[in-house]
Write an enzyme that holds these catalytic residues in place. Structure first.
Site, mmCIF file in Angstrom:
data_model
loop_
_atom_site.group_PDB
_atom_site.id
_atom_site.type_symbol
_atom_site.label_atom_id
_atom_site.label_comp_id
_atom_site.label_asym_id
_atom_site.label_seq_id
_atom_site.Cartn_x
_atom_site.Cartn_y
_atom_site.Cartn_z
ATOM 1 N N ASN A 181 40.177 33.720 23.557
ATOM 2 C CA ASN A 181 39.796 34.449 24.767
ATOM 3 C C ASN A 181 39.557 35.923 24.405
ATOM 4 O O ASN A 181 40.454 36.593 23.877
ATOM 5 C CB ASN A 181 40.935 34.306 25.793
ATOM 6 C CG ASN A 181 40.601 34.976 27.109
ATOM 7 O OD1 ASN A 181 40.080 36.083 27.120
ATOM 8 N ND2 ASN A 181 40.919 34.330 28.212
ATOM 9 N N HIS B 3 40.137 40.749 26.510
ATOM 10 C CA HIS B 3 40.790 42.059 26.363
ATOM 11 C C HIS B 3 40.115 42.967 25.343
ATOM 12 O O HIS B 3 40.470 44.147 25.246
ATOM 13 C CB HIS B 3 42.291 41.876 26.161
ATOM 14 C CG HIS B 3 42.879 41.234 27.386
ATOM 15 N ND1 HIS B 3 42.818 41.838 28.629
ATOM 16 C CD2 HIS B 3 43.430 40.012 27.592
ATOM 17 C CE1 HIS B 3 43.335 41.032 29.530
ATOM 18 N NE2 HIS B 3 43.718 39.914 28.930
ATOM 19 N N ARG C 156 36.114 38.010 36.025
ATOM 20 C CA ARG C 156 36.914 38.203 37.245
ATOM 21 C C ARG C 156 36.039 38.785 38.343
ATOM 22 O O ARG C 156 35.060 39.476 38.075
ATOM 23 C CB ARG C 156 38.110 39.123 36.955
ATOM 24 C CG ARG C 156 39.159 38.475 36.071
ATOM 25 C CD ARG C 156 40.419 39.324 36.015
ATOM 26 N NE ARG C 156 41.169 39.241 37.245
ATOM 27 C CZ ARG C 156 42.314 38.571 37.406
ATOM 28 N NH1 ARG C 156 42.855 37.928 36.399
ATOM 29 N NH2 ARG C 156 42.916 38.550 38.561
HETATM 30 N N1 PXP Z 1 43.875 30.053 29.818
HETATM 31 C C1 PXP Z 1 43.582 30.512 31.051
HETATM 32 C C2 PXP Z 1 43.130 29.536 32.074
HETATM 33 C C3 PXP Z 1 43.658 31.891 31.348
HETATM 34 O O1 PXP Z 1 43.364 32.326 32.578
HETATM 35 C C4 PXP Z 1 44.026 32.780 30.324
HETATM 36 C C5 PXP Z 1 44.066 34.246 30.599
HETATM 37 O O2 PXP Z 1 42.844 34.687 31.035
HETATM 38 C C6 PXP Z 1 44.313 32.261 29.062
HETATM 39 C C7 PXP Z 1 44.254 30.886 28.835
HETATM 40 C C8 PXP Z 1 44.692 33.142 27.912
HETATM 41 O O3 PXP Z 1 45.883 33.786 28.178
HETATM 42 P P1 PXP Z 1 46.382 34.942 27.221
HETATM 43 O O4 PXP Z 1 45.345 36.016 27.265
HETATM 44 O O5 PXP Z 1 47.688 35.351 27.798
HETATM 45 O O6 PXP Z 1 46.512 34.352 25.845
#
Ligand code: PXP
Length: 249
Positions: free
Chosen positions: A12, A15, A50
């Site tokens: 992901n 960030h 978002r």
């Molecule tokens: N899975 C889902 C459905 C999420 O909403 C998120 C955060 O956006 C993540 C995984 C990843 O979470 P993290 O950034 O805490 O690893």
């Protein structure tokens, strides 16, 4: 149950965009991060557009659709606006998540059981467009049953409560959360659902979840982007991959 093959890692990149947006400029570039993640062994890229566009932007999604060679997992709230965007891009997967503007991150799973009719209608066109629809839920039987009834192909189990308990050193709660994740992974699998998991996972917490044979994919972001400050993104991802493979073997 036998091991179901290689566990996929979805990285992901939200960030990276958070850091970029802190100054409002063009860097660090989430697309560049996505390309590095691919090269480091990510099996997919996850991005959450978002409603308030606090990190990923519409242009990022367009760019990702153009450059990615691995599947995009597009996380979105169940709103008309997001549905239109998803239908325009037709990403490989969409993951429906609950969204509250005031929250810092996705705090809980989707209340599928309470919104079954609306969600069934909401996901139907996405499925018809060829997107794999995943529903982000807490590890609760009634949510899994509801996700199955509305026609989702995938559920993603929220690992946040397990990770929070670990961070707070409440090991009794952590182990109870882990047990629920384990039980609900096999319950969902028994219904024919593909099981993913994610949220808050770190090097310390990933292995017990990666070891569940029914879990096919982990989506991990915040920790990896943070760790990349110290290790570089490629190394941060490779270490996560190594831990996942070790847990699975
Ligand atoms: N899975 C889902 C459905 C999420 O909403 C998120 C955060 O956006 C993540 C995984 C990843 O979470 P993290 O950034 O805490 O690893």
């Amino acid at each position: 149950m036998s091991n179901q093959g290689k566990l996929r890692l979805g990285v992901n990149i939200d960030h990276v965009a958070t850091v970029r947006n802190a100054r409002g400029g063009a860097y660090p570039d989430p697309l560049r991060a996505a390309r590095i993640a691919e090269a480091a062994g990510a099996d997919g890229i996850t991005a959450h557009l978002r409603e308030d566009r606090r990190h990923i932007s519409d242009a990022d999604i367009e760019g990702l659709m153009d450059v990615l060679t691995v599947p995009l997992n597009f996380e979105m709230a169940a709103t008309e606006e997001m549905q239109k965007i998803a239908l325009r891009h037709k990403p490989h997967a969409v993951c429906i998540v609950p969204e509250k503007r005031e929250e810092r991150t996705t705090e809980g799973g989707l209340e599928v059981a309470r919104e079954e009719n609306r969600l069934a209608h909401f996901i139907a066109p996405l499925r018809e467009a060829g997107c794999r629809v995943s529903i982000f839920i807490a590890a609760e039987q009634r949510q899994i049953e509801a996700a199955h009834r509305i026609g989702a192909e995938v559920i993603e189990l929220h690992t946040g409560a397990y990770c929070d308990a670990h961070a707070e050193e409440d090991f009794e709660k952590r182990d109870a959360e882990l047990k629920s994740l384990e039980n609900m992974s096999s319950f969902a699998h028994s219904l024919g659902l593909e099981v993913h998991a994610g949220h808050g996972l770190t090097y310390e917490t990933v292995q017990p979840v990666a070891a569940f044979p029914e879990v096919m994919e982990l989506n991990i972001g915040h920790f990896l982007i943070g760790e990349s400050i110290f290790l570089g993104l490629e190394q941060a991802i490779k270490e996560m991959r190594r831990l996942m493979d070790e847990a699975r073997s």
